[in-house]
Design a protein around this motif. Structure first.
Motif, short mmCIF file in Angstrom:
data_model
loop_
_atom_site.label_atom_id
_atom_site.label_comp_id
_atom_site.label_asym_id
_atom_site.label_seq_id
_atom_site.Cartn_x
_atom_site.Cartn_y
_atom_site.Cartn_z
N LYS A 89 108.49 9.40 -30.82
CA LYS A 89 108.19 8.68 -32.06
C LYS A 89 108.01 9.67 -33.20
O LYS A 89 108.52 9.47 -34.32
CB LYS A 89 106.91 7.86 -31.87
CG LYS A 89 106.44 7.12 -33.12
CD LYS A 89 107.47 6.11 -33.60
CE LYS A 89 106.89 5.13 -34.62
NZ LYS A 89 106.46 5.78 -35.88
N LYS A 90 107.31 10.77 -32.93
CA LYS A 90 107.15 11.83 -33.93
C LYS A 90 108.50 12.41 -34.30
O LYS A 90 108.79 12.67 -35.48
CB LYS A 90 106.23 12.92 -33.37
CG LYS A 90 105.99 14.08 -34.30
CD LYS A 90 105.09 15.12 -33.64
CE LYS A 90 104.89 16.34 -34.54
NZ LYS A 90 104.07 17.38 -33.87
N SER B 74 106.95 9.23 -24.85
CA SER B 74 107.27 8.22 -25.88
C SER B 74 106.63 8.58 -27.21
O SER B 74 107.24 8.39 -28.28
CB SER B 74 106.79 6.84 -25.43
OG SER B 74 107.46 6.42 -24.25
N SER C 39 111.43 10.92 -34.15
CA SER C 39 112.15 9.92 -34.94
C SER C 39 111.61 9.85 -36.37
O SER C 39 112.39 9.75 -37.33
CB SER C 39 112.05 8.54 -34.28
OG SER C 39 112.71 7.56 -35.03
N ASP C 40 110.28 9.91 -36.51
CA ASP C 40 109.67 9.86 -37.85
C ASP C 40 110.10 11.04 -38.72
O ASP C 40 110.10 10.95 -39.95
CB ASP C 40 108.14 9.84 -37.74
CG ASP C 40 107.61 8.52 -37.20
OD1 ASP C 40 108.38 7.53 -37.19
OD2 ASP C 40 106.44 8.48 -36.78
N LEU D 172 114.76 4.85 -25.36
CA LEU D 172 114.32 5.01 -26.75
C LEU D 172 115.33 5.70 -27.65
O LEU D 172 115.02 6.04 -28.79
CB LEU D 172 113.00 5.81 -26.78
CG LEU D 172 111.80 5.15 -26.09
CD1 LEU D 172 110.58 6.07 -26.13
CD2 LEU D 172 111.47 3.81 -26.74
#
Length: 290
Positions: free
Chosen positions: A187-188, A183, A190-191, A215
């Motif tokens: 997130k990285k 996860s 997506s950023d 996700l």
């Protein structure tokens, strides 16, 4: 005797059913587990292992999916030789791993790599339920994490096909840690502006559902796939209520807003190709500039 005179003699000798079964080579015919239709295995394979009578989607191996999805001779595998150890010294674990390696010709329950879908390059992770029921151990989490990091490095989209019974009990908390690990790297991803697509196949349960499977920028599923965290009996006993018959199916989740689309297997390549095309150069979601 008079009785024997009136007994009708059979013109042809009967053949035992066991003999008939022996005369039909194994693997020629398949029976659908849902509608019980009997069909030729070659015909079933021609239709991407989907029953043409009822639409039942047979579970397929990681490399069968790669053959169906990727353009010819474009797939390159990552981390093929990565294998699990036995950090908790769980009795019989290594022996079970060896049996699954022989049965599946895989080293772990996920295959990662990159290739082209309708001419567009992407990184992919495909779980295979034949290996330890697709359970997520340390190596599964590590291979998925490395694949996402490679997608960040190459600035490519990421697709994960999930098929899992959940966390791998033989690795205890080390298995559960993979939920946070995967996860965090997503997130990285997506950023940094990466496009992430998940396709949930039958079954997708436990810690996989509760982490990377849910996700995606797009969350898709195959028809009839079982998708959930805890099992039906546990939930019913906890809330003391009966659940709907279609509870935890892909169609139920779509109806309640937890999926973006349920996609039949024969439409999957084209649908994913369309999404990749929309989000490629000039599309809505692009990588951040360095």
């Amino acid at each position: 005797m008079l009785k024997d005179f009136f007994v009708k003699k059979k013109k042809y000798a009967t053949v035992p059913s066991s003999k008939i079964k022996q005369d039909v080579p194994e693997g020629i015919m398949k029976k659908c587990p849902k509608c019980k239709t009997i069909m030729y295995a070659k015909e079933l394979k021609k239709h991407l292992l989907v029953c043409q009578s009822c639409g039942y989607h047979y579970p397929i191996s990681a490399f069968e999916r790669i053959d169906m999805l990727f353009d010819d001779e474009t797939f390159i595998e990552f981390d093929k030789d990565m294998v699990s150890e036995n950090p908790l010294e769980f009795e019989g674990y290594l022996e079970k791993l060896e049996k699954d390696k022989e049965k599946t010709n895989l080293n772990e329950a996920v295959v990662t790599g990159k290739g082209k879908i309708t001419g567009l390059e992407t990184v992919v992770a495909i779980m295979d339920s034949r290996f330890r029921m697709g359970s997520m151990g340390s190596v599964v989490g590590e291979k998925i994490t490395r694949a996402v990091e490679k997608a960040i490095e190459l600035k490519l989209p990421m697709i994960i096909f999930t098929a899992s019974g959940g966390a791998r009990m033989q690795e205890g908390v080390l298995s559960l840690m993979q939920m946070a690990k995967t996860s965090a790297v997503l997130k990285k991803f997506s950023d940094n502006g990466g496009l992430f697509i998940t396709v949930m196949t039958h079954p997708t349960t436990g810690g996989v559902t509760a982490s990377f499977a849910s996700l995606g920028d797009f969350n898709f599923a195959e028809p009839g796939a079982l998708i959930g965290f805890a099992g039906r009996r546990i939930i019913e006993q906890t809330i003391r209520e009966d659940l709907p018959d279609d509870f935890q199916t892909a169609e139920f989740l779509l109806k309640h807003g937890q999926l973006d689309k349920v996609i039949p297997r024969n439409e999957l390549k084209q649908t994913i190709g369309t999404v990749l095309s929309i989000h490629s150069e000039g599309g809505e979601k692009q990588w951040h500039q360095d």
